[in-house]
Motif scaffolding. Structure first.
Motif, short mmCIF file in Angstrom:
data_model
loop_
_atom_site.label_atom_id
_atom_site.label_comp_id
_atom_site.label_asym_id
_atom_site.label_seq_id
_atom_site.Cartn_x
_atom_site.Cartn_y
_atom_site.Cartn_z
N GLY A 38 0.80 -1.11 -0.04
CA GLY A 38 0.24 -0.18 0.03
C GLY A 38 0.84 1.34 0.12
O GLY A 38 0.53 2.33 -0.60
N GLY A 39 1.90 1.09 0.21
CA GLY A 39 2.47 2.07 0.92
C GLY A 39 3.76 2.71 -0.25
O GLY A 39 3.56 3.82 -0.95
N PHE A 70 1.09 4.07 -3.02
CA PHE A 70 0.61 5.43 -2.84
C PHE A 70 1.93 6.25 -3.25
O PHE A 70 1.87 7.51 -3.95
N TYR A 91 2.52 9.36 -6.52
CA TYR A 91 2.37 10.59 -5.44
C TYR A 91 3.51 11.17 -6.37
O TYR A 91 3.91 12.27 -6.38
N THR A 105 -3.63 13.20 2.39
CA THR A 105 -2.35 13.35 1.96
C THR A 105 -0.92 13.10 3.03
O THR A 105 -0.31 12.36 2.86
N ALA A 143 -1.94 9.77 5.09
CA ALA A 143 -1.74 8.57 4.11
C ALA A 143 0.24 8.58 4.30
O ALA A 143 1.01 7.23 3.85
N LEU A 198 0.41 5.35 5.62
CA LEU A 198 0.66 3.85 5.00
C LEU A 198 2.37 4.14 4.86
O LEU A 198 2.68 2.62 3.61
#
Length: 201
Positions: free
Chosen positions: A75-76, A79, A83, A113, A116, A120
């Motif tokens: 997941g990290g 992301f 980004y 954000t 996250a 994350l």
């Protein structure tokens, strides 16, 4: 109690000192001078919650849920890739009119954000639940252990607010679209490098 508190402060500060995804985002928001207090508070409070859990001995959660590190890693990384792509796209487009006039994303989007980047990131769990929690085990009595935790939490508050508000010292340099383009390129590369490190580790 000063010794354990100082140890906690230095431990916490050393773990968050490296420029990572979360720190790069706080730095960028600090340069924009919008939602700085709210973002820094979010990051510091998130760290405080995780550090408290680590010192309290909840690091065993990862042992009880062996799939959690893998889920957080994937997941990290996803992301960070997204980004990073957005920052590189912004650099490619080169439309920095809103940025140069002090514009920014709304508060809710900024905090989402920031959350996250914090929650994350699998490394934040390793650092807070794992490493800080492990170092705190040298203190068996409640008083010194609490002082250590307070020191580590204080380090997070000092670091994030110093980074967020200290970023404005770079403001004289960030007065052109070209400077912001290079910043976004740098942030994008950092995000992708961190994602690759997560996936390859």
């Amino acid at each position: 109690m000063l010794g354990p508190a100082l140890t906690g402060f230095l431990t916490g500060f050393s773990l968050i000192l490296a420029i990572g995804a979360q720190n790069a985002f706080v730095l960028r928001q600090g340069l924009l001078r919008t939602h700085v207090f709210e973002l820094c508070l979010l990051c510091a409070l998130s760290d405080a919650l995780l550090i408290t859990a680590g010192v309290a001995g909840f690091g065993a959660i990862t042992a009880a849920l062996p799939m959690l590190p893998t889920i957080m890693t994937l997941g990290g990384a996803a992301f960070l890739l997204v980004y990073g792509a957005l920052r590189l796209k912004a650099a490619w487009d080169g439309d920095y009119h809103m940025t140069l006039t002090g514009g920014s994303a709304p508060l809710a989007a900024t905090l989402a954000t920031g959350a996250a980047f914090t929650w994350l990131n699998p490394h934040v769990y390793l650092d807070t639940l794992g490493l800080v929690g492990a170092v705190s085990t040298q203190y068996e009595a409640l008083g010194p252990k609490t002082a250590f935790g307070i020191g580590a939490v204080t380090a997070s508050f000092v670091f994030f607010f110093s980074l967020g508000y200290g970023a404005r010292l770079l403001a004289p340099v960030m007065t052109s679209a070209r400077a912001w383009r290079w910043l976004d390129i740098g942030i994008g590369i950092v995000m992708w490098a961190l994602a690759a490190k997560l996936l390859l580790s």
